[in-house]
Design an enzyme around this catalytic site. Structure first.
Site, PDB file in Angstrom:
ATOM      1  N   THR D  47      -7.608   2.762  19.865  1.00  0.00           N
ATOM      2  CA  THR D  47      -6.234   2.339  20.147  1.00  0.00           C
ATOM      3  C   THR D  47      -6.138   0.827  20.280  1.00  0.00           C
ATOM      4  O   THR D  47      -5.156   0.219  19.856  1.00  0.00           O
ATOM      5  CB  THR D  47      -5.759   2.997  21.466  1.00  0.00           C
ATOM      6  OG1 THR D  47      -5.875   4.412  21.323  1.00  0.00           O
ATOM      7  CG2 THR D  47      -4.342   2.600  21.809  1.00  0.00           C
ATOM      8  N   TYR D 135     -19.552   8.338  21.966  1.00  0.00           N
ATOM      9  CA  TYR D 135     -18.231   8.665  21.424  1.00  0.00           C
ATOM     10  C   TYR D 135     -18.389   9.116  19.971  1.00  0.00           C
ATOM     11  O   TYR D 135     -18.845   8.350  19.125  1.00  0.00           O
ATOM     12  CB  TYR D 135     -17.362   7.419  21.544  1.00  0.00           C
ATOM     13  CG  TYR D 135     -15.998   7.442  20.894  1.00  0.00           C
ATOM     14  CD1 TYR D 135     -15.341   8.634  20.594  1.00  0.00           C
ATOM     15  CD2 TYR D 135     -15.333   6.255  20.607  1.00  0.00           C
ATOM     16  CE1 TYR D 135     -14.087   8.633  20.009  1.00  0.00           C
ATOM     17  CE2 TYR D 135     -14.073   6.245  20.027  1.00  0.00           C
ATOM     18  CZ  TYR D 135     -13.459   7.435  19.735  1.00  0.00           C
ATOM     19  OH  TYR D 135     -12.214   7.426  19.145  1.00  0.00           O
ATOM     20  N   LYS D 164     -17.643  11.696  24.603  1.00  0.00           N
ATOM     21  CA  LYS D 164     -16.246  11.859  24.179  1.00  0.00           C
ATOM     22  C   LYS D 164     -16.278  12.484  22.791  1.00  0.00           C
ATOM     23  O   LYS D 164     -16.842  11.914  21.860  1.00  0.00           O
ATOM     24  CB  LYS D 164     -15.538  10.499  24.136  1.00  0.00           C
ATOM     25  CG  LYS D 164     -14.104  10.578  23.611  1.00  0.00           C
ATOM     26  CD  LYS D 164     -13.459   9.198  23.541  1.00  0.00           C
ATOM     27  CE  LYS D 164     -12.110   9.234  22.836  1.00  0.00           C
ATOM     28  NZ  LYS D 164     -11.605   7.873  22.555  1.00  0.00           N
TER      29      LYS D 164
END
Lengths: 295, 295, 295, 295
Positions: D47, D135, D164
């Protein structure tokens, strides 16, 4: 018809030479599934080797099952035919012998357009007056019906009132829910997605697992309904290795091998399907051991 | 059996009500394919809607085709059955009526292990004494046979002597070539890969295209064999839009629609397959126009 | 610029501690590629670990290569940058130091829309006056440019005059050929597709293979151009196991390991890339042995 | 570190010319996320356009965020670097300025082997003493880390203590849970899977949604934890169309466009990322309207 809970899939037992159906063993299987708390019985599904039976055999199994279950729970008869004509004839037969609903998967050699799929379901709906569960399972049928098509058929074809979604893609269920504004009941047909499908709003779980796991699938369903998420998680992760094994190796042959391990010989799956290997038998024995004790 | 060149796939024409086979139209189709220079005829393939025929119909088409072709070129009868038993019976029947070879695709509802696939071909081989072309087309059959398995069957199962590869993945052909040290003849079953498959060493091209494109596929084959790559490219790119259309929309319905446009009504494909749309008819008309003139 | 044939990709050699570029070794690599008959040299491609270099290093390699090649063949400098700004700056630099063309792959963390991709190439084109080869390789870049987009950019962006297609899907090349009516030159970037791409009309083969296979790739190209398909097939199938190995294990580390086996130590690929395993070294040695003798 | 709940992802605001970071706007973003009940803040994730920032910019954002959050909740700094060296340096910097943890995604141009991935995380772990969240997001990074590898790294690399998972495949979470016997905490990084991931036992939800949906994601998390499945379903299906839109169109540009619609101009995403279209703006406005009122 207000269906929910565990929809159990019986196998179709064969005699030792594989040529005839062993109706005695089928009867025992049905009684066992009812004892495990099945909320409905779905003969002649993928588990029941529907696609490998002759028309005569298929009809005998349909008729026998309806009689044996004898209205204790709904009977949903599976139809997996290549031609529209054969599907229509089998649907008519199912209704005639007293099935409560039919579950229809559009098996096909050639891919079908959305229009062809719609017409296929329309033709079946026109021929009967019992509910149709549209069954999407591209891994076996080779045809993938989008949530958009499923919801469209629900809105436009009178007897299409339920969906069984077996892609294992939870986003399909999300779309069915949103597109139908929550009105189209969907059932989970992917065993390893059972926990999440129920949490996402599935009306039930269509599964062959009760054949080997007894009441465990029903308990999972009940804990989710009660909002007992921790207990549901525990139950799900207990069952998951076995569910993964059943699906990975192949449902009919694993269920049949498992029933033999449990002392109930129901023959082998029909050729070209073979038996599971010795190593797989050892694995399976270890997996189902816990459920036998608890069951 | 030393097969090469263009192996043509006839459609199975139906009467207008779709219920019966139109043998007169089938005869005309076979004659037309022979006139276009077909090096072999393969009835009851995907194009022939083999999977949608009753056993009785299947046998009538097999027998009729062998008689009609009458040894002018080899006849390779397609077998696509769910159970081993039905495949064996059809293979025996094909041999009995005089087929030169069978082309076998292991259609299945459940995925099959390599061992199950091997046993399936072994059982068919044991029942006959004519060559088997192992046919791999996961897009229609749902089963994908690796080059490793195909070459293993070629080495270990007496009658498995040829492969038809329809995945469209040229690397499969490379592997078959390398693994068999160039000894296993492979045929291309992906129309839009025809040029490259032939350049990579395919023995021939299995195709329904001659039904609509006349001698054009044969010319492409000949130019590649002559090392005339520029001419082969020109021919291939001329045919490619039509080949792409036929494959994309669906072979049996497009070929049948095309034959109607050419003045030969052979009925529709069997339901659930429908007709092509009006817009598709317009496209098809434009596409085949050039080949009609040239043919 | 009328490019065709073998476009060779040099590695970027590092010193033993991996921190600096070994320009001496780079020079030897460039000379070797020129001796093998390369028709163009493309530094800073995937093979050249372009993405792992600092801006300073990237510029030094670009400048060094142009000077070293010294107009003997065209130099096509590879650009693989995440931001438009960095890509534009590198393209400007490449032109400034004398590159004949740039090859641009739109590496990206986030997927890009067709409009964003178009703008990216437009911005680069606006900044330079040398040709751009649009490079499609979703396996490394994460971005897949359709034939439609590539042809559109060819028509609308002045400096986009060539395409390098590395998906390995021959149908992409077919589409580029048809959509551009044969006007957009396309180059093959998938080593294991070399034979078929050239047969389908590719202008050349972009490859790191000459680093290890010497003149063999050039010979394959020449035989295809001469219409000697049987010879081309023989050459291709000889090279295929090595090409498959190089691509499967990873181009930069295999080429560097292979050069070491051939007596030329060019360091390792930059971390996180590691060395190939001992077993892979043994395989590689056996594979390149034949080409060394012949080369 | 015992992390759970909503881990919020701030955008990285740019000035209108796109050249500089707007720290004032970043500060407002962080305060807003804290007000929405975020349980942790993760700057420089997907993001935050981490991959598009210069090293200098990246460091400024890391340092600013840690200071601004000022221990109110944990700060988990995202690292997405191509080379091991750059990843190690950034991890060291993050620890030095006071980050509570780092979240590391192994972005790469070339695919990495499991050994190379292991070494990459090992090198980072060796350089720091704060926890690492591994991740996995192959859609952006191009690298897919299996549950087996993730659990192996958890067991063998000291600072790898959390995962994640962003593939959107719930079966990955099942496997992590089973393989680690429930000991490896996993977080959901696929917005449209939020309900099911939490029901399956995810410790939290890593998401940019609070930027536009305010407290709604936190409420969903709380209802699942409370076993209020019906309420959780209602909340999830309310958010789902917006989550689907954000993910489908692209997180940074949608969040930035949405913030502008809400009256907070944070600039555009960095090129090659463009702005959303006018039609998308209209859709987005309609989608976030309900949450603004409620928030």
């Amino acid at each position: 018809m207000n269906l929910s809970g565990i929809i159990s899939y019986p196998i179709t037992p064969f005699t030792q030479d594989g040529k005839n159906i062993d109706f005695n063993a089928l009867g025992l299987s049905l009684e066992s599934l009812l004892e495990q708390g099945s909320d409905a019985i779905a003969p002649l599904g993928s588990t029941g080797e529907s696609a490998y039976l002759s028309t005569k055999e298929w009809r005998e199994v349909a008729e026998y099952t309806v009689k044996k279950v004898n209205k204790r729970v709904p009977v949903i008869v599976g139809i997996s035919e290549l031609t529209t004509e054969a599907a229509v004839e089998n649907a008519r037969f199912a209704q005639q012998v007293g099935a409560d609903a039919v579950m229809v998967i559009p098996v096909s050699y050639w891919k079908l357009t959305e229009l062809e799929l719609f017409d296929y379901y329309q033709a079946i709906s026109d021929a009967i007056s019992i509910p149709i569960m549209a069954y999407n399972n591209p891994a076996t049928s080779g045809i993938d019906m989008s949530p958009e098509l499923l919801v469209k058929m629900f809105h436009q074809i009178p007897n299409v009132t339920m969906v069984k979604e077996s892609t294992g893609d939870i986003q399909r269920m999300h779309k069915i829910k949103l597109l139908s504004e929550g009105k189209l009941p969907f059932f989970n047909g992917c065993n390893t997605l059972a926990l999440e499908a129920l949490c996402a709003g599935a009306s039930g779980w269509c599964t062959a697992a009760p054949n080997l796991l007894g009441v465990a699938p029903k308990h999972l369903y009940e804990q989710v309904k009660a909002g007992e998420l921790n207990k549901a998680q525990t139950l799900f992760y207990q069952q998951l290795p076995t569910l993964t094994f059943i699906v990975g190796v192949g449902i009919p042959k694993v269920v049949k091998a498992g029933l033999k391990l449990l002392g109930r010989d129901v023959g082998l799956a029909r050729k070209p399907l073979g038996d599971i290997t010795e190593q797989q038998q050892t694995q399976l024995k270890a997996l189902i051991h816990q459920f036998v004790r608890g069951g």
